[in-house]
Design a protein around this motif. Sequence first.
Motif, PDB file in Angstrom:
ATOM      1  N   ALA A 174       6.815 -72.790  28.782  1.00 53.49           N
ATOM      2  CA  ALA A 174       7.419 -71.991  27.630  1.00 53.49           C
ATOM      3  C   ALA A 174       7.953 -70.622  27.580  1.00 53.49           C
ATOM      4  CB  ALA A 174       7.140 -72.250  26.520  1.00 53.49           C
ATOM      5  N   ALA A 175       7.098 -70.029  28.197  1.00 52.21           N
ATOM      6  CA  ALA A 175       7.461 -68.861  28.327  1.00 52.21           C
ATOM      7  C   ALA A 175       7.878 -68.305  29.310  1.00 52.21           C
ATOM      8  CB  ALA A 175       6.251 -67.678  28.399  1.00 52.21           C
ATOM      9  N   MET A 176       8.099 -69.212  30.506  1.00 55.17           N
ATOM     10  CA  MET A 176       9.099 -69.052  31.681  1.00 55.17           C
ATOM     11  C   MET A 176      10.145 -69.093  31.187  1.00 55.17           C
ATOM     12  SD  MET A 176       7.478 -69.057  35.187  1.00 55.17           S
ATOM     13  CE  MET A 176       6.023 -68.295  36.140  1.00 55.17           C
ATOM     14  N   PHE A 177      10.881 -70.904  30.941  1.00 55.86           N
ATOM     15  CA  PHE A 177      11.648 -71.279  30.367  1.00 55.86           C
ATOM     16  C   PHE A 177      12.624 -70.244  29.308  1.00 55.86           C
ATOM     17  CE2 PHE A 177      14.953 -73.237  27.304  1.00 55.86           C
ATOM     18  CZ  PHE A 177      14.837 -74.351  27.583  1.00 55.86           C
ATOM     19  N   LEU A 178      11.948 -69.508  28.190  1.00 52.73           N
ATOM     20  CA  LEU A 178      12.944 -68.470  27.411  1.00 52.73           C
ATOM     21  C   LEU A 178      13.458 -67.288  28.394  1.00 52.73           C
ATOM     22  CD1 LEU A 178      13.926 -67.859  24.492  1.00 52.73           C
ATOM     23  CD2 LEU A 178      11.960 -66.648  24.345  1.00 52.73           C
ATOM     24  N   ASN A 179      12.584 -66.602  29.348  1.00 50.26           N
ATOM     25  CA  ASN A 179      12.099 -65.542  29.809  1.00 50.26           C
ATOM     26  C   ASN A 179      13.228 -65.313  30.812  1.00 50.26           C
ATOM     27  OD1 ASN A 179      10.818 -63.045  31.642  1.00 50.26           O
ATOM     28  ND2 ASN A 179      11.902 -62.404  30.112  1.00 50.26           N
ATOM     29  N   LYS A 180      13.074 -66.444  32.145  1.00 57.59           N
ATOM     30  CA  LYS A 180      13.316 -66.742  33.199  1.00 57.59           C
ATOM     31  C   LYS A 180      14.916 -67.819  32.955  1.00 57.59           C
ATOM     32  CE  LYS A 180       9.967 -64.435  36.042  1.00 57.59           C
ATOM     33  NZ  LYS A 180       9.056 -65.503  37.206  1.00 57.59           N
ATOM     34  N   LEU A 181      14.741 -68.849  32.429  1.00 56.58           N
ATOM     35  CA  LEU A 181      15.485 -69.270  32.129  1.00 56.58           C
ATOM     36  C   LEU A 181      16.876 -69.042  31.568  1.00 56.58           C
ATOM     37  CD1 LEU A 181      14.177 -73.045  33.224  1.00 56.58           C
ATOM     38  CD2 LEU A 181      15.401 -71.328  34.907  1.00 56.58           C
ATOM     39  N   GLY A 236      -0.360 -59.852  28.196  1.00 59.28           N
ATOM     40  CA  GLY A 236      -0.555 -60.065  29.118  1.00 59.28           C
ATOM     41  C   GLY A 236      -0.032 -61.494  29.623  1.00 59.28           C
ATOM     42  N   GLY A 237      -0.035 -62.346  29.529  1.00 59.64           N
ATOM     43  CA  GLY A 237       0.101 -63.645  29.596  1.00 59.64           C
ATOM     44  C   GLY A 237       1.598 -63.382  30.092  1.00 59.64           C
ATOM     45  N   TRP A 238       2.145 -63.008  28.445  1.00 61.24           N
ATOM     46  CA  TRP A 238       3.760 -63.120  28.377  1.00 61.24           C
ATOM     47  C   TRP A 238       4.848 -61.735  29.823  1.00 61.24           C
ATOM     48  CZ3 TRP A 238       7.655 -65.218  26.520  1.00 61.24           C
ATOM     49  CH2 TRP A 238       7.760 -65.688  25.669  1.00 61.24           C
ATOM     50  N   GLN A 239       3.936 -61.282  30.100  1.00 62.33           N
ATOM     51  CA  GLN A 239       4.672 -59.862  31.008  1.00 62.33           C
ATOM     52  C   GLN A 239       3.764 -60.470  32.320  1.00 62.33           C
ATOM     53  OE1 GLN A 239       4.277 -56.162  31.663  1.00 62.33           O
ATOM     54  NE2 GLN A 239       3.579 -55.639  29.696  1.00 62.33           N
ATOM     55  N   TRP A 240       2.598 -61.622  32.685  1.00 59.91           N
ATOM     56  CA  TRP A 240       2.345 -62.525  33.943  1.00 59.91           C
ATOM     57  C   TRP A 240       3.802 -63.373  34.019  1.00 59.91           C
ATOM     58  CZ3 TRP A 240       2.522 -67.266  35.546  1.00 59.91           C
ATOM     59  CH2 TRP A 240       0.988 -67.640  36.447  1.00 59.91           C
ATOM     60  N   CYS A 241       4.055 -64.303  33.015  1.00 61.46           N
ATOM     61  CA  CYS A 241       5.269 -64.898  33.214  1.00 61.46           C
ATOM     62  C   CYS A 241       6.537 -64.173  33.502  1.00 61.46           C
ATOM     63  CB  CYS A 241       5.373 -65.507  31.821  1.00 61.46           C
ATOM     64  SG  CYS A 241       4.037 -67.288  31.912  1.00 61.46           S
ATOM     65  N   SER A 242       6.830 -62.689  33.189  1.00 60.49           N
ATOM     66  CA  SER A 242       7.635 -62.414  33.300  1.00 60.49           C
ATOM     67  C   SER A 242       8.403 -61.436  34.720  1.00 60.49           C
ATOM     68  CB  SER A 242       8.151 -61.612  31.973  1.00 60.49           C
ATOM     69  OG  SER A 242       6.894 -60.342  31.868  1.00 60.49           O
ATOM     70  N   SER A 243       6.600 -61.326  35.176  1.00 63.47           N
ATOM     71  CA  SER A 243       6.775 -60.605  36.548  1.00 63.47           C
ATOM     72  C   SER A 243       6.564 -59.118  36.644  1.00 63.47           C
ATOM     73  CB  SER A 243       8.084 -61.187  37.302  1.00 63.47           C
ATOM     74  OG  SER A 243       7.978 -62.491  37.854  1.00 63.47           O
ATOM     75  N   THR A 244       6.079 -58.596  35.042  1.00 63.05           N
ATOM     76  CA  THR A 244       6.315 -57.606  35.006  1.00 63.05           C
ATOM     77  C   THR A 244       5.073 -57.168  34.661  1.00 63.05           C
ATOM     78  OG1 THR A 244       6.723 -57.651  32.456  1.00 63.05           O
ATOM     79  CG2 THR A 244       8.275 -57.418  33.292  1.00 63.05           C
ATOM     80  N   ASP A 302      -0.913 -58.395  38.722  1.00 64.35           N
ATOM     81  CA  ASP A 302      -0.695 -60.015  39.164  1.00 64.35           C
ATOM     82  C   ASP A 302      -0.302 -60.511  38.494  1.00 64.35           C
ATOM     83  OD1 ASP A 302      -2.007 -61.146  40.824  1.00 64.35           O
ATOM     84  OD2 ASP A 302      -3.997 -61.865  39.547  1.00 64.35           O
ATOM     85  N   GLY A 303       1.095 -59.763  38.389  1.00 67.46           N
ATOM     86  CA  GLY A 303       2.397 -61.180  37.694  1.00 67.46           C
ATOM     87  C   GLY A 303       2.954 -62.018  38.427  1.00 67.46           C
ATOM     88  N   ALA A 304       3.640 -62.628  38.381  1.00 58.61           N
ATOM     89  CA  ALA A 304       4.033 -64.313  39.337  1.00 58.61           C
ATOM     90  C   ALA A 304       5.009 -63.676  39.153  1.00 58.61           C
ATOM     91  CB  ALA A 304       4.089 -65.227  37.922  1.00 58.61           C
ATOM     92  N   PRO A 305       5.209 -63.712  41.149  1.00 59.36           N
ATOM     93  CA  PRO A 305       6.174 -63.199  41.879  1.00 59.36           C
ATOM     94  C   PRO A 305       7.599 -63.663  40.635  1.00 59.36           C
ATOM     95  CG  PRO A 305       5.498 -65.066  42.424  1.00 59.36           C
ATOM     96  CD  PRO A 305       4.527 -65.021  42.015  1.00 59.36           C
ATOM     97  N   TYR A 306       8.850 -62.480  41.346  1.00 58.67           N
ATOM     98  CA  TYR A 306       9.754 -62.313  40.523  1.00 58.67           C
ATOM     99  C   TYR A 306      10.260 -63.946  41.152  1.00 58.67           C
ATOM    100  CZ  TYR A 306      12.808 -62.645  45.012  1.00 58.67           C
ATOM    101  OH  TYR A 306      13.698 -63.279  45.998  1.00 58.67           O
ATOM    102  N   PHE A 307      10.052 -65.273  42.216  1.00 57.28           N
ATOM    103  CA  PHE A 307      10.716 -66.171  42.290  1.00 57.28           C
ATOM    104  C   PHE A 307       9.319 -67.152  41.696  1.00 57.28           C
ATOM    105  CE2 PHE A 307       8.380 -63.914  45.619  1.00 57.28           C
ATOM    106  CZ  PHE A 307       7.482 -65.295  45.845  1.00 57.28           C
ATOM    107  N   ARG A 308       8.155 -67.364  40.452  1.00 54.06           N
ATOM    108  CA  ARG A 308       8.321 -68.161  40.910  1.00 54.06           C
ATOM    109  C   ARG A 308       8.591 -68.559  39.479  1.00 54.06           C
ATOM    110  NH1 ARG A 308       1.648 -69.188  39.353  1.00 54.06           N
ATOM    111  NH2 ARG A 308       1.838 -71.746  38.982  1.00 54.06           N
ATOM    112  N   ILE A 309       8.955 -69.832  38.898  1.00 52.33           N
ATOM    113  CA  ILE A 309      10.133 -69.695  37.784  1.00 52.33           C
ATOM    114  C   ILE A 309       9.681 -71.770  37.501  1.00 52.33           C
ATOM    115  CG2 ILE A 309      11.912 -70.555  36.235  1.00 52.33           C
ATOM    116  CD1 ILE A 309      13.957 -68.004  38.452  1.00 52.33           C
TER     117      ILE A 309
END
Length: 457
Positions: free
Chosen positions: A342-349, A375-383, A386-393
């Motif tokens: 849900a976080a990656m959908f809202l933030n990255k897509l 921490g979870g939201w910043q991980w998903c948004s790559s900010t 140890d955040g997910a890399p920007y290309f992980r969607i």
Amino acid sequence: MTVSIVWFRQDIRVEDNPALHYAAKNGNVIGLYIEAEEQRKEHDESDAKVGLIYDSLLKLREQLNKLNIPLHIVKVETFKDQIKTLENWVDEVSAEGLYFNNEYPLNEKKRDNDVESRITKKGCRVERYDGDLAVEPSVIKNKQGEPYKVFTPYKKAWVEQHKTSRLKPLDAPQKQQYSIEKQVTDDFSKNYRDDIWHPGPIAAMERLQRFLGKVEEYKANRDIPSLSGTSLLSPYLAIGAISVRQCIFELYQHYNQDEGKLYGDKWLSELVWREFYRQILIDQPEITRHKPFNPDAKEVWVDNQEAFEAWKKGKTGFPIIDAAMRQLNQTGWMHNRLRMNAAMFLNKLCLVDWRWGEKYFMQQLIDGDFASNNGGWQWCSSTGADGAPYFRIMSPLSQSKRFDPEGDFIRKFVPELESLDKHSIHEPSDEQRTELDYPAPVIDYKESRKRALELLS
């Protein structure tokens, strides 16, 4: 007769409560809980969490009263009011000491420092403890003497430190010689799903024991939202009805005190993530102002109010995302795999600012916890750390097919799609959407992914 006050906060429990444990060793104690209603609203904490707190306090009082310890439940507006209330209670009972366990967000730390300063001036001793972590805060450093910013090396260092730490939780205090008279009870109860979340420390421990009966299956089942594969302990950890040390100790006992099995356990890793995010909060308290952990991270968010509203209501047209959001809205909780989806959908897509989602989650979650949520939201948004890399969607479609292959979870929370087979339920056709009154996708996935990669790279 000397009396000390134990100020209960995010530690609604009798066992493994350092403030209560050590206060009771120095004489008689009375318990005090002060709810700051307006302050909690400013921090976007949910009614569901408040409801669980209130009912858990009533359960805690039952346990304390058996030890001849009263628990007064008081309601005020702000942190400043909490300080004034504490001063009044210290004067009223001629308290010799004030005991409490530390909280780590910025406003809470400032309040606690003010409390210590003002209460000490009254001639009342203030004793503070760390009861929210299994390993003492800020002792884990890298070879340069700095805090870890990546989880894997942090966990390795955490394990080595934990091996030298106190493992057994602190005992409950002994029954004291004190006559309980009237106990103040200011009502601040709220609605929550008490059919799912039974309140109080005893209920929390019972849930832990039930989970330990299937903890070996956790690694295989934890990502499947249709199964009861997770511990469901996060609301109790968030309010302190159970401590992380209690969880780890009971896990250790479950494995017959086998350190290899304990430190190799997948659920333990999730508890260590909780410690990691708390340490980040301690080291960088400015994140409570919703600043990115990584100041160099790209922030390219747009004002996509339409997508945000559809996301909040569970009407994005992506069944797994909608099921996740409806689970949140209906129960106050969301499966962890789906929180990432849900976080990656809202933030990255949809390119909606992660802070919007972070705030909405806190306003709904019964387990709302700033450190873990941020921490979870910043991980998903790559900010984040140890955040997910920007290309992980994460693809909503592939995630749906992989983790809800039969569509059982979707059918439970998106009942308008329950008649669809296990293939079409993940991506209904235009005709099916029209017939079942299910919305068209709020975004074009392929185009949105392409745009996100271009902007975030």
